[in-house]
Each structure stands twice: as structure tokens, then as C-alpha cells.
Motif scaffolding. Structure first.
Motif, short mmCIF file in Angstrom:
data_model
loop_
_atom_site.label_atom_id
_atom_site.label_comp_id
_atom_site.label_asym_id
_atom_site.label_seq_id
_atom_site.Cartn_x
_atom_site.Cartn_y
_atom_site.Cartn_z
N LEU A 1 84.75 84.89 46.88
CA LEU A 1 84.93 83.49 47.26
C LEU A 1 85.86 83.35 48.45
CD1 LEU A 1 83.75 83.10 44.31
CD2 LEU A 1 85.14 81.02 44.24
N PHE A 2 86.73 84.32 48.65
CA PHE A 2 87.77 84.20 49.68
C PHE A 2 87.57 85.17 50.83
CE2 PHE A 2 89.29 82.52 45.71
CZ PHE A 2 89.84 81.30 46.10
N HIS A 3 86.40 85.81 50.88
CA HIS A 3 86.05 86.64 52.02
C HIS A 3 85.68 85.76 53.21
CE1 HIS A 3 84.93 90.44 49.47
NE2 HIS A 3 86.23 90.27 49.62
N PRO A 4 85.87 86.24 54.43
CA PRO A 4 85.42 85.46 55.60
C PRO A 4 83.90 85.48 55.73
CG PRO A 4 86.27 87.60 56.28
CD PRO A 4 86.54 87.49 54.80
N GLY A 5 83.38 84.51 56.42
CA GLY A 5 81.95 84.47 56.68
C GLY A 5 81.18 83.73 55.62
N PRO B 1 76.86 82.76 49.51
CA PRO B 1 76.82 81.86 48.35
C PRO B 1 78.20 81.68 47.71
CG PRO B 1 74.92 83.30 48.32
CD PRO B 1 75.82 83.81 49.42
N ALA B 2 79.00 82.74 47.68
CA ALA B 2 80.32 82.66 47.06
C ALA B 2 81.26 81.75 47.86
CB ALA B 2 80.93 84.05 46.91
N THR B 3 81.25 81.87 49.19
CA THR B 3 82.13 81.01 49.98
C THR B 3 81.63 79.57 49.99
OG1 THR B 3 80.98 81.61 52.03
CG2 THR B 3 82.91 82.91 51.43
N SER B 4 80.33 79.37 49.85
CA SER B 4 79.82 78.00 49.71
C SER B 4 80.31 77.37 48.42
CB SER B 4 78.29 78.00 49.74
OG SER B 4 77.80 78.40 51.01
N LEU B 5 80.36 78.16 47.35
CA LEU B 5 80.90 77.67 46.08
C LEU B 5 82.37 77.33 46.23
CD1 LEU B 5 80.83 77.11 43.05
CD2 LEU B 5 81.13 79.58 42.67
N ARG B 6 83.12 78.22 46.88
CA ARG B 6 84.54 77.93 47.11
C ARG B 6 84.72 76.64 47.89
NH1 ARG B 6 86.54 81.20 51.75
NH2 ARG B 6 85.47 79.45 52.75
N ASP B 7 83.95 76.44 48.95
CA ASP B 7 84.07 75.23 49.75
C ASP B 7 83.74 73.99 48.94
OD1 ASP B 7 84.76 76.80 51.91
OD2 ASP B 7 82.78 76.73 52.86
N THR C 1 76.15 73.39 40.45
CA THR C 1 74.81 73.90 40.73
C THR C 1 74.85 75.15 41.61
OG1 THR C 1 74.46 72.54 42.72
CG2 THR C 1 73.86 71.57 40.58
N LEU C 2 75.87 75.27 42.44
CA LEU C 2 75.97 76.42 43.35
C LEU C 2 76.30 77.72 42.62
CD1 LEU C 2 77.85 74.81 46.37
CD2 LEU C 2 75.42 75.35 46.18
N THR C 3 76.72 77.62 41.37
CA THR C 3 77.07 78.83 40.63
C THR C 3 75.85 79.70 40.33
OG1 THR C 3 76.90 77.72 38.47
CG2 THR C 3 79.07 77.72 39.55
N LYS C 4 74.67 79.12 40.39
CA LYS C 4 73.46 79.89 40.05
C LYS C 4 73.25 81.06 41.00
CE LYS C 4 70.07 77.10 42.62
NZ LYS C 4 71.07 76.29 43.36
N ASP C 5 73.84 80.98 42.20
CA ASP C 5 73.66 82.04 43.19
C ASP C 5 74.86 82.97 43.30
OD1 ASP C 5 71.09 81.11 43.98
OD2 ASP C 5 72.05 79.56 45.21
N VAL C 6 75.84 82.78 42.40
CA VAL C 6 77.07 83.57 42.47
C VAL C 6 77.27 84.27 41.13
CG1 VAL C 6 79.53 83.58 42.99
CG2 VAL C 6 78.03 81.88 44.07
N ARG C 7 77.19 85.56 41.13
CA ARG C 7 77.26 86.33 39.89
C ARG C 7 78.60 86.14 39.19
NH1 ARG C 7 76.01 92.87 39.34
NH2 ARG C 7 76.11 92.95 37.05
N GLY C 8 78.52 85.89 37.89
CA GLY C 8 79.73 85.75 37.08
C GLY C 8 80.30 84.35 37.03
N TRP C 9 79.62 83.39 37.69
CA TRP C 9 80.13 82.02 37.74
C TRP C 9 79.15 81.07 37.07
CZ3 TRP C 9 84.66 80.10 40.06
CH2 TRP C 9 85.48 81.09 40.62
#
Length: 215
Positions: free
Chosen positions: A68-72, A75-81, A117-125
């Protein structure tokens, strides 16, 4: 509450204050003294905020949190945002509150639902993960959501649960506020009605009307 009756927290009113006192007792060994506090600003989501939700029985580790906190873009950074947007559009202590909503389609609650809804594309969320992380930072706005609460209200999925919770807590807000009045977190904030309701339901489902933890 009898079989077939609509579940309501009002059915727990006779034992609610006892459940709340048992869970918030510093000597009881529950998560109140550790989860229900801010260790830094509640306005900026951090990796430590994600890991703090493990205090409510999540199992997040570095494989789930670091992406979630990696640059670029990912799906994980979209969830964080999306989670950060919920924080940006709300201000703890001044509103909006969950119980001020007319429906779960109101803004900014739709932002929370979008994050879920964005969690569906992020493993473990899942929606459970998002709610347990964000509730700690916005305790008056983001409801806690897990299998215990979903089972109590006999709902499937977050939308049905949020709707049932909004209707139920709106009807019981006055007495829930009364029994939680004077209960403060370790960093000296008033306990929210959302957290008080969660504690009453969770403790009742795990302990019944007996006092103290079972595990």
C-alpha cells in the motif's frame, strides 16, 4: 430476542452497561487499552495504523501492508488512496458522524464503500480490514464490521450490514450515549457510540451475561 425477530441492540439493553464496563476495564485484558487510542495523527494513514488493527484479531503482516505504501500505481496504492480520501473528507470530533447519515448512499460514506470494493484486487484485504483500520482513526464515522456483528444482524455483505446498523443505532442512540458517557480512551477522548455498540454486541456474543473474558 426471539427466533425470527429483527435483531436490535435494544434487546441487549439490560446487560449492555455491564458488557461495556467489563470490556473497558483496564485489568480485563481486552483491546480497549491498546486499539482505542491514537499514537500519532489520525489524519494520515500509515503502515503502523494498518498494523494496529491487528489488535482486533486481524492478521496483517508486511506482505499485506507494505504494497500500500510502495511508490507507483497499483491496486494496493489505489486502495490506500481511497482510505486516505475517507480521512481527508472527514474530521474526527466535528463530523460528519455515521449516525448523522440519512442513508449509506450519502457522501462521504460512499467513499468508504468505494474503498471496500477496491479490496477485491488486493490480496489479504477485505471490507473487514478497511473498517477495523479506519474506525480507529474515525471512531464516530466508520463502523466496525466483522463476522460477529454481521452474524448479530443476520446480514450478508457490508451494504446490508451498514444499513441495518444505521437504522438500529439511530433508534438506540440516546441510551447508548447515556451508558458510554464518562467512558474515555486512554488518550482522553470520549468513547464513540459506534464503538460502544460494537463492544456491547461483541462482548455479549462472546461472554453472554457472564463477566470477564473467556479467552
Amino acid at each position: 430476542m426471539t427466533d425470527g425477530a429483527t435483531p436490535t441492540i435494544a434487546s441487549l439493553r439490560p446487560c449492555a452497561e455491564r458488557h461495556l464496563a467489563a470490556y473497558t476495564d483496564p485489568a480485563a485484558g481486552f483491546a480497549f487499552g491498546s486499539y482505542d487510542r491514537w499514537y500519532s495523527t489520525p489524519d494520515r494513514l500509515t503502515p503502523l495504523d494498518c498494523l494496529a488493527a491487528n489488535l482486533l484479531s486481524l492478521r496483517l503482516g508486511h506482505p499485506q501492508v507494505l504494497p500500500l505504501f510502495h511508490p507507483g500505481p497499483s491496486p494496493a496504492t489505489s486502495l490506500r488512496d481511497a482510505m486516505q480520501l475517507v480521512l481527508d473528507r472527514t474530521v474526527d470530533g466535528t463530523g460528519p458522524r455515521f449516525l448523522d447519515l440519512d442513508s449509506i448512499d450519502d457522501e462521504p460514506f460512499r467513499m468508504l464503500r468505494q474503498a471496500n470494493t477496491l479490496t477485491k484486487d488486493v490480496r489479504g484485504w477485505t471490507a473487514v480490514t478497511v473498517c477495523k483500520i479506519l474506525h480507529r482513526l474515525r471512531p464516530d464515522f466508520v463502523p466496525l464490521y466483522d463476522s460477529v456483528l454481521r452474524g448479530f444482524y443476520r446480514t450478508r455483505g457490508p451494504a446490508a450490514f451498514f444499513t441495518a446498523l444505521l437504522v438500529d443505532l439511530s433508534a438506540s442512540q440516546q441510551w447508548l450515549t447515556a451508558i458510554s458517557d464518562g467512558v474515555r480512551t486512554l488518550d482522553d477522548r470520549p468513547l464513540s457510540v459506534l464503538r460502544a455498540a460494537d463492544i456491547v454486541i461483541w462482548h455479549h456474543c462472546h461472554v453472554g451475561c457472564a463477566e470477564g473474558p473467556t479467552a
